[in-house]
Design a protein around this motif. Structure first.
Motif, PDB file in Angstrom:
ATOM      1  N   GLY A   8      60.673 -10.548 -14.582  1.00 53.66           N
ATOM      2  CA  GLY A   8      60.231  -9.149 -14.604  1.00 53.66           C
ATOM      3  C   GLY A   8      59.786  -8.733 -15.999  1.00 53.66           C
ATOM      4  O   GLY A   8      58.833  -7.972 -16.168  1.00 53.66           O
ATOM      5  N   GLY A  19      63.178  -8.593 -12.045  1.00 51.77           N
ATOM      6  CA  GLY A  19      63.300  -7.137 -12.179  1.00 51.77           C
ATOM      7  C   GLY A  19      63.004  -6.598 -13.573  1.00 51.77           C
ATOM      8  O   GLY A  19      62.563  -5.468 -13.724  1.00 51.77           O
ATOM      9  N   GLY A  22      61.027 -11.140  -3.837  1.00 51.54           N
ATOM     10  CA  GLY A  22      61.836 -10.604  -4.928  1.00 51.54           C
ATOM     11  C   GLY A  22      63.231 -11.201  -4.778  1.00 51.54           C
ATOM     12  O   GLY A  22      63.374 -12.363  -4.397  1.00 51.54           O
ATOM     13  N   ASN A  47      58.624  -4.726  -7.990  1.00 48.14           N
ATOM     14  CA  ASN A  47      57.729  -5.504  -8.854  1.00 48.14           C
ATOM     15  C   ASN A  47      56.896  -6.488  -8.028  1.00 48.14           C
ATOM     16  O   ASN A  47      55.719  -6.708  -8.309  1.00 48.14           O
ATOM     17  CB  ASN A  47      58.528  -6.262  -9.919  1.00 48.14           C
ATOM     18  N   THR A  65      63.295  -5.769  -8.036  1.00 48.35           N
ATOM     19  CA  THR A  65      62.485  -7.004  -7.975  1.00 48.35           C
ATOM     20  C   THR A  65      61.460  -6.894  -6.847  1.00 48.35           C
ATOM     21  O   THR A  65      60.333  -7.356  -6.986  1.00 48.35           O
ATOM     22  CB  THR A  65      63.357  -8.261  -7.745  1.00 48.35           C
TER      23      THR A  65
END
Ligand code: UTP
Length: 241
Positions: free
Chosen positions: A9, A44, A112, A76, A73
């Motif tokens: 992330g 994340g 994620g 994202n 996550t």
């Protein structure tokens, strides 16, 4: 080649910059254009940490905190999907089978987090194993695996190459030490070792580093090579540059 790329992330979205996410999507599209099947797992980063610290201050327990991390996550992952457009499955897969099915359909499968108590490092290793990936790439903010924390120890040396069992040995003490940050988490290292998986840990700040590593094998990170997977069985250490 079938490849799973784990994008930290902090590498994909340190500050929610659309150009940066678009650059990562472009790198993934270049891999697809070069005939690679690509799965991506997104971390994340700082946003997850902010949610976790805020929720911790509100009294949330560790599993609840992990759920905040997992949610971030997946947010994202949705950013990357937005940038990939029709190349990608429409939403982050929440099951490994779902991610594998997307790959079979010729989509880029983006995931994620999955389960409390781990990080996306472990998700990437499990995803890679579940689809018999040829290669797992960790695009992180560290430029490979070191024998100590390079931010804390000036004598830390980078492994140019190591076996999966050596990765477990290196990560194990780091995961016990609350201050040190391991390049990949212990569960991920164990999954890589158990499956005898080929992996690369590299600095993903520049997304084209991932393309070069997959397409031509060129990178300045660490190669994790199962014993017997390469004629050079012994780890090679290079001095930190
Ligand atoms: P990350 O994978 O980004 O963790 O997941 P990280 O290692 O802290 O991040 P980087 O690599 O430094 O950027 C963020 C958080 O989400 C939860 C954990 O709390 C993790 O710290 N998480 C993630 C899970 O609980 N399970 C998962 O499968 C993935």
């Amino acid at each position: 080649m079938r490849v799973v790329v784990s994008v930290g992330g902090s590498v994909l979205a340190p500050d929610l910059d659309p150009d940066r996410v678009a650059a990562y999507a472009d790198a993934i599209e270049r891999l697809v254009a070069a005939d690679h099947e690509v799965g991506v797992v997104v971390g994340g980063g700082g946003v997850a940490r902010e949610y976790i610290e805020t929720a911790r201050a509100l009294g949330a327990n560790e599993v609840e905190l992990d759920q905040f991390g997992i949610g971030t996550t997946r947010l994202n992952a949705r950013l990357l999907i937005a940038a990939l457009g029709e190349t990608a499955a429409v939403s982050p897969a929440t099951e490994y089978d779902e991610a594998a099915a997307g790959l079979r359909r010729g989509e880029v499968s983006v995931m994620g987090g999955m389960t409390p108590g781990q990080t996306t490092d472990a998700v990437a290793a499990a995803f890679a194993e579940s689809v018999d990936a040829d290669l797992l790439v960790y695009a992180t903010s560290a430029d490979g695996v070191y024998d100590a924390d390079p931010n804390a120890d000036p004598d830390a040396t980078q492994f140019a190459e190591m076996s999966p069992a050596e990765l477990v040995e290196v990560v194990l003490p780091m995961s016990r030490d609350a201050g040190a940050s391991a390049p990949v988490d212990l569960l991920a290292a164990k999954l890589i070792d158990r499956a005898g998986m080929r992996a690369i840990v590299l600095d993903g700040t520049d997304p084209s580093a991932v393309v070069d590593a997959v397409v031509s094998g060129d990178h300045s990170g660490t190669d994790v090579i199962p014993v017997g997977g390469d004629e050079r069985a012994d780890p090679v250490r290079t001095e930190q540059s």
